[in-house]
Design an enzyme around this catalytic site. Structure first.
Site, PDB file in Angstrom:
ATOM      1  N   ARG A  29      -6.511   1.581  18.087  1.00 47.15           N
ATOM      2  CA  ARG A  29      -6.271   0.135  17.951  1.00 47.15           C
ATOM      3  C   ARG A  29      -5.995  -0.555  19.282  1.00 47.15           C
ATOM      4  NH1 ARG A  29      -3.159   0.256  12.058  1.00 47.15           N
ATOM      5  NH2 ARG A  29      -5.111   0.192  10.889  1.00 47.15           N
ATOM      6  N   LYS A  65       0.836  -1.208   0.000  1.00 48.20           N
ATOM      7  CA  LYS A  65       0.000   0.000   0.000  1.00 48.20           C
ATOM      8  C   LYS A  65       0.869   1.256   0.000  1.00 48.20           C
ATOM      9  CE  LYS A  65      -2.895   0.753   3.620  1.00 48.20           C
ATOM     10  NZ  LYS A  65      -2.657   2.091   4.193  1.00 48.20           N
ATOM     11  N   SER A  66       1.877   1.304   0.875  1.00 51.81           N
ATOM     12  CA  SER A  66       2.720   2.510   0.957  1.00 51.81           C
ATOM     13  C   SER A  66       3.433   2.768  -0.368  1.00 51.81           C
ATOM     14  CB  SER A  66       3.774   2.338   2.048  1.00 51.81           C
ATOM     15  OG  SER A  66       3.165   2.278   3.300  1.00 51.81           O
ATOM     16  N   ASP A  68       1.905  -1.052  11.882  1.00 53.45           N
ATOM     17  CA  ASP A  68       0.582  -1.508  11.430  1.00 53.45           C
ATOM     18  C   ASP A  68       0.298  -2.951  11.819  1.00 53.45           C
ATOM     19  OD1 ASP A  68       0.025   0.947  10.308  1.00 53.45           O
ATOM     20  OD2 ASP A  68       0.788   0.389   8.329  1.00 53.45           O
TER      21      ASP A  68
HETATM   22  C1  S3P Z   1       2.339   4.886   6.175  1.00 55.07           C
HETATM   23  C2  S3P Z   1       2.899   5.237   7.379  1.00 55.07           C
HETATM   24  C3  S3P Z   1       2.371   4.799   8.686  1.00 55.07           C
HETATM   25  C4  S3P Z   1       1.424   3.622   8.554  1.00 55.07           C
HETATM   26  C5  S3P Z   1       0.447   3.801   7.411  1.00 55.07           C
HETATM   27  C6  S3P Z   1       1.183   3.974   6.096  1.00 55.07           C
HETATM   28  C7  S3P Z   1       2.940   5.404   4.924  1.00 55.07           C
HETATM   29  O1  S3P Z   1       1.654   5.870   9.276  1.00 55.07           O
HETATM   30  O2  S3P Z   1       0.715   3.420   9.760  1.00 55.07           O
HETATM   31  O3  S3P Z   1      -0.407   2.671   7.308  1.00 55.07           O
HETATM   32  O4  S3P Z   1       2.643   4.862   3.835  1.00 55.07           O
HETATM   33  O5  S3P Z   1       3.733   6.340   5.016  1.00 55.07           O
HETATM   34  P1  S3P Z   1       2.383   7.005  10.179  1.00 55.07           P
HETATM   35  O6  S3P Z   1       3.255   7.795   9.298  1.00 55.07           O
HETATM   36  O7  S3P Z   1       1.257   7.822  10.738  1.00 55.07           O
HETATM   37  O8  S3P Z   1       3.114   6.236  11.242  1.00 55.07           O
END
Ligand code: S3P
Length: 448
Positions: free
Chosen positions: A360, A27-28, A329
């Protein structure tokens, strides 16, 4: 976006899980692949893109700002407009459930001479945006957000970008890759050098991908051990061919399922194992989990492997706070593993879990208690007394778990359902579509 009517789903004990499978794209990396491609000059091609609702929200927003994005067979093509070339969107940007889309795109807009309003669902509308508003305002953007009764800045909000923006030096007060990436995106169209000081390492996909796109970005370490990321603005990005690996955060559910269901033996192919994301696998191995990484390779600058997992008796451990950012996550599903382990698992340093798609810590504590698990909810973590492998069961014959529009709560309890006495129902399976389309089918495939 799908309708708002909740869709309950039941998960029951299954036989051993077995087989060779793969999980949807990361996803990221998918968000970043679309956004950086939209800023390149020319045509980028992406394969393995996650086609979940969160990533599709990013694609729609980029289209609304002038990027042409198309899909043919398995290939997504993005015709980039060039850094500085975004256009004013006609309507509010609908972000659905996606904090990543919102925070990254706020950064993107901050240094363009356009404005955009962000709206989202009930979960996203509660999430704090002050953490991105602060640095982007320092760069000159004008951001107006709804203020909650407890003085949090939340959606709906409007970003009025500025061009040229002002380069800043910013020390991240929270360990957040979203905040880091929002500033990096804003700095691409900002003259001069923007510096981000990151005391605690978070996922580094933006840095890796920006290098690949040809941005002038360097990462050094300062005297106190913090990472210093410097990006030279007014960048010209070159179009790329990107292969998105499978998402370790999605593989996590299948890994835990195989560890806790007796007799299981599965292989998950093509999973990203970037060390800034793979903390869960290390913790599970320390709990006694039989997890091995086969055919380790690098794809597009990202480490990838096939993950082999066999059912294993787990032992509770003390999870150190410093590992949290590399598995931020994955705590919901770790709590399920802990509930089946022998002895106590302690987690700490998890304040950030309270501001994810749901709180969570509290949602997981509520659901686990319904399944008869003994636990203590602390301010910054859970302490869980495991069942030693015995199936979970609460007082109720058919417990119904509240998922609070949170995909990872839903999938964690779906996994727990496999090791209950009589099954459980989650109140809404639909949020799973945000990150793991096909989750239900894949679980059934492994159990058949
Ligand atoms: C993400 C960063 C994380 C993660 C999120 C995706 C990203 O969040 O929890 O699901 O793609 O940069 P945070 O930056 O708030 O920790």
């Amino acid at each position: 976006m799908t309708s708002n009517t909740p869709q309950p789903a039941t998960f029951k004990p299954s036989g051993a899980l077995s087989g060779k499978i793969s999980v949807p794209g990361d996803k990221s990396i998918s968000h970043r692949a679309l956004i950086f491609s939209a800023l390149a000059v020319g045509k980028s091609r992406i394969t393995g893109l996650l086609e979940g609702e969160d990533v599709l929200a990013t694609a729609d927003a980029l289209r609304a700002m002038g990027a042409r994005i198309e899909k043919k067979d398995d290939v997504w093509t993005v015709h980039g407009v060039g850094v500085g070339g975004l256009m004013q969107p006609d309507a509010a940007l609908e972000m659905g459930n996606s904090g990543t889309s919102t925070r990254l795109l706020m950064g993107l807009i901050a240094s363009h001479a356009i404005s955009a309003t962000f709206i989202g669902d009930a979960s996203l509308t509660k999430r704090p945006m002050g953490r991105v508003i602060e640095p982007l305002s320092q760069m000159g953007a004008d951001i107006r957000a709804r203020e909650t009764s407890d003085h949090k800045a939340c959606l709906p909000l409007t970003v009025r970008g500025i061009c040229p923006a002002i380069p800043i030096e910013y020390r991240l007060p929270v360990a957040s890759a979203q905040v880091k990436s929002a500033i990096l995106l804003a700095s691409l169209n900002t003259p001069g050098i923007t510096r981000i000081i990151e005391p605690v390492l978070t996922r580094d996909h933006s840095e890796t991908m920006l290098k690949g796109f040809g941005a002038q970005i360097s990462v050094t370490t300062d005297a106190d051990g913090s990472r210093v990321i410097s990006l030279t603005g007014e960048a010209e990005l070159q179009p790329q061919k990107i292969k998105v690996p499978g998402d370790p955060s999605s593989a996590a559910f299948l890994v835990v399922a195989a560890l806790i269901v007796p007799g299981s033996d599965i292989l998950i192919e093509n999973v990203g194992i970037n060390p800034t994301r793979s903390g869960l696998f290390e913790v599970l191995q320390n709990m006694g989990g039989d997890i091995s990484f086969k055919k380790q390779r690098t794809v597009g600058g990202e480490p990838v492997a096939d993950i082999h997992v066999k059912h294993s008796p787990l032992t509770g451990i003390d999870v150190p706070a410093h590992i949290a950012p590399s598995m931020i996550d994955e705590f919901p599903v770790l709590f399920i593993a802990a509930a089946l382990a022998s002895g106590e698992t302690t987690t700490r340093g998890l304040h950030e879990l309270r501001v994810k798609e749901s709180d969570r810590l509290s949602q997981m504590a509520k659901g686990l208690e319904l399944l008869g698990v003994k636990l203590t909810e602390k301010d910054d973590g859970l302490v869980i007394e495991g069942s030693g492998g015995k199936p979970l069961s609460g007082g109720r014959a058919k417990p119904v778990i509240e998922t609070a529009l949170d995909h990872r709560i839903a999938m964690s309890f779906a996994v727990a359902g496999l090791v209950t006495k009589g099954g459980l129902t989650i109140d809404d399976i639909k949020p799973v579509e945000t990150s793991f389309p096909g989750f239900d089918t894949l679980m059934k495939q492994l159990a058949s």
